[in-house]
Design a protein around this motif. Sequence first.
Motif, short mmCIF file in Angstrom:
data_model
loop_
_atom_site.label_atom_id
_atom_site.label_comp_id
_atom_site.label_asym_id
_atom_site.label_seq_id
_atom_site.Cartn_x
_atom_site.Cartn_y
_atom_site.Cartn_z
N CYS A 15 -6.03 -12.30 1.12
CA CYS A 15 -7.11 -11.51 0.50
C CYS A 15 -7.85 -10.71 1.56
N GLN A 16 -8.06 -11.34 2.70
CA GLN A 16 -8.73 -10.64 3.80
C GLN A 16 -7.89 -9.43 4.24
N ALA A 17 -6.59 -9.63 4.32
CA ALA A 17 -5.70 -8.52 4.71
C ALA A 17 -5.69 -7.42 3.64
N MET A 18 -5.77 -7.84 2.37
CA MET A 18 -5.82 -6.84 1.28
C MET A 18 -7.12 -6.04 1.35
N GLU A 19 -8.20 -6.74 1.65
CA GLU A 19 -9.49 -6.06 1.78
C GLU A 19 -9.39 -4.98 2.86
N ALA A 20 -8.78 -5.35 4.00
CA ALA A 20 -8.65 -4.39 5.11
C ALA A 20 -7.74 -3.23 4.70
N ALA A 21 -6.62 -3.54 4.05
CA ALA A 21 -5.68 -2.47 3.64
C ALA A 21 -6.30 -1.56 2.58
N SER A 22 -7.19 -2.13 1.77
CA SER A 22 -7.82 -1.30 0.73
C SER A 22 -8.74 -0.25 1.34
N ARG A 23 -9.32 -0.59 2.50
CA ARG A 23 -10.24 0.37 3.14
C ARG A 23 -9.51 1.61 3.62
N THR A 24 -8.24 1.45 3.97
CA THR A 24 -7.47 2.62 4.43
C THR A 24 -6.60 3.18 3.31
N GLY A 25 -6.69 2.57 2.12
CA GLY A 25 -5.91 3.08 0.98
C GLY A 25 -4.41 2.89 1.15
N ASP A 26 -4.03 1.86 1.90
CA ASP A 26 -2.61 1.64 2.21
C ASP A 26 -1.94 0.90 1.03
N LEU A 27 -1.48 1.66 0.06
CA LEU A 27 -0.93 1.05 -1.17
C LEU A 27 0.36 0.25 -0.91
N PRO A 28 1.30 0.73 -0.06
CA PRO A 28 2.49 -0.11 0.18
C PRO A 28 2.13 -1.47 0.79
N ALA A 29 1.19 -1.47 1.72
CA ALA A 29 0.76 -2.74 2.32
C ALA A 29 0.11 -3.62 1.26
N LEU A 30 -0.71 -3.01 0.41
CA LEU A 30 -1.37 -3.78 -0.65
C LEU A 30 -0.34 -4.40 -1.59
N ALA A 31 0.71 -3.64 -1.90
CA ALA A 31 1.75 -4.16 -2.80
C ALA A 31 2.43 -5.38 -2.19
N ALA A 32 2.75 -5.29 -0.90
CA ALA A 32 3.42 -6.41 -0.23
C ALA A 32 2.50 -7.63 -0.16
N LEU A 33 1.25 -7.38 0.20
CA LEU A 33 0.29 -8.49 0.34
C LEU A 33 0.00 -9.14 -1.00
N LEU A 34 -0.10 -8.31 -2.02
CA LEU A 34 -0.41 -8.85 -3.35
C LEU A 34 0.75 -9.73 -3.86
N GLY A 35 1.98 -9.27 -3.62
CA GLY A 35 3.14 -10.08 -4.02
C GLY A 35 3.12 -11.44 -3.34
N GLU A 36 2.77 -11.40 -2.05
CA GLU A 36 2.70 -12.66 -1.29
C GLU A 36 1.56 -13.54 -1.82
N ALA A 37 0.43 -12.91 -2.12
CA ALA A 37 -0.71 -13.67 -2.64
C ALA A 37 -0.37 -14.31 -3.98
#
Lengths: 130, 131
Positions: free
Chosen positions: B80-102
């Motif tokens: 979740c912390q990593a998703m929060e950081a990725a959301s600040r830069t709008g990095d959707l591919p990273a968010l998709a990977a992190l969300l799947g893992e979460a």
Amino acid sequence: MTAMTGMPTVAVVEDNADNRLLVAAILEERYTVREYVSGAEALAAFAADPPDVVLLDISLPGMDGTAVLAHLRADARLRTLPVVAFTAYARDGDRARYLAAGFDGYVAKPIVDEAHLLRTLADCVARPRG
Amino acid sequence: MSAEADDAVAARAAVERLRRFGGERLLRDMGAIFLDALPEGLATARRALAEGDAAGVGQVAHSLKSSAGQMGAVVVERLCQAMEAASRTGDLPALAALLGEAEREGAAYARWLGGELERPPGGGPAPDGAG
């Protein structure tokens, strides 16, 4: 101070039910705990009956904790109310940032050390309000 | 000690801490709330991601982060912390990977916590995969 119990009153302003439950469990033997799920609800209640101290979530939906603090500080009747930031923004520098913004104390989530929460609130209640 | 073992120790410690704060009742009530809120939050994040709403994913991640941390779901908390950081830069591919893992880690943690809540206080050791 609540006349019935003789205990100080803490307002817990927090939208997450689990955090409200947790804080109430920790505080209920020492404080009369009032719970609010939004800043607007809390401000409306404080106008009629202010608590002794506020534990204020920062990431509230709608009006966030910083905006709630600004409303309190702009209100002559409520501006000296002690307000503790209660937040999962717990990176280096966050504590100093919230204290500089006018909060009287800072408690990070998750709560690992309940003594820190109790001490922070007690310090705020004991501090003279000017 | 392996990272997995560390995570299991952290999960166990969080559960014991909640018992100390408010006994078996607090643990069960908070556990029940979290077991509802976790899949609900992740589903909200999944919808926000589908709409390209990185900030929406970040908001959910921020909220789940503290709940996960309180419950000792440390892997979910880190994600979740990593998703929060990725959301600040709008990095959707990273968010998709992190969300799947979460979602995977959240399901594993929910299974562990479900077992923990059924166990009498002071019962046996935590199973593997607590995180």
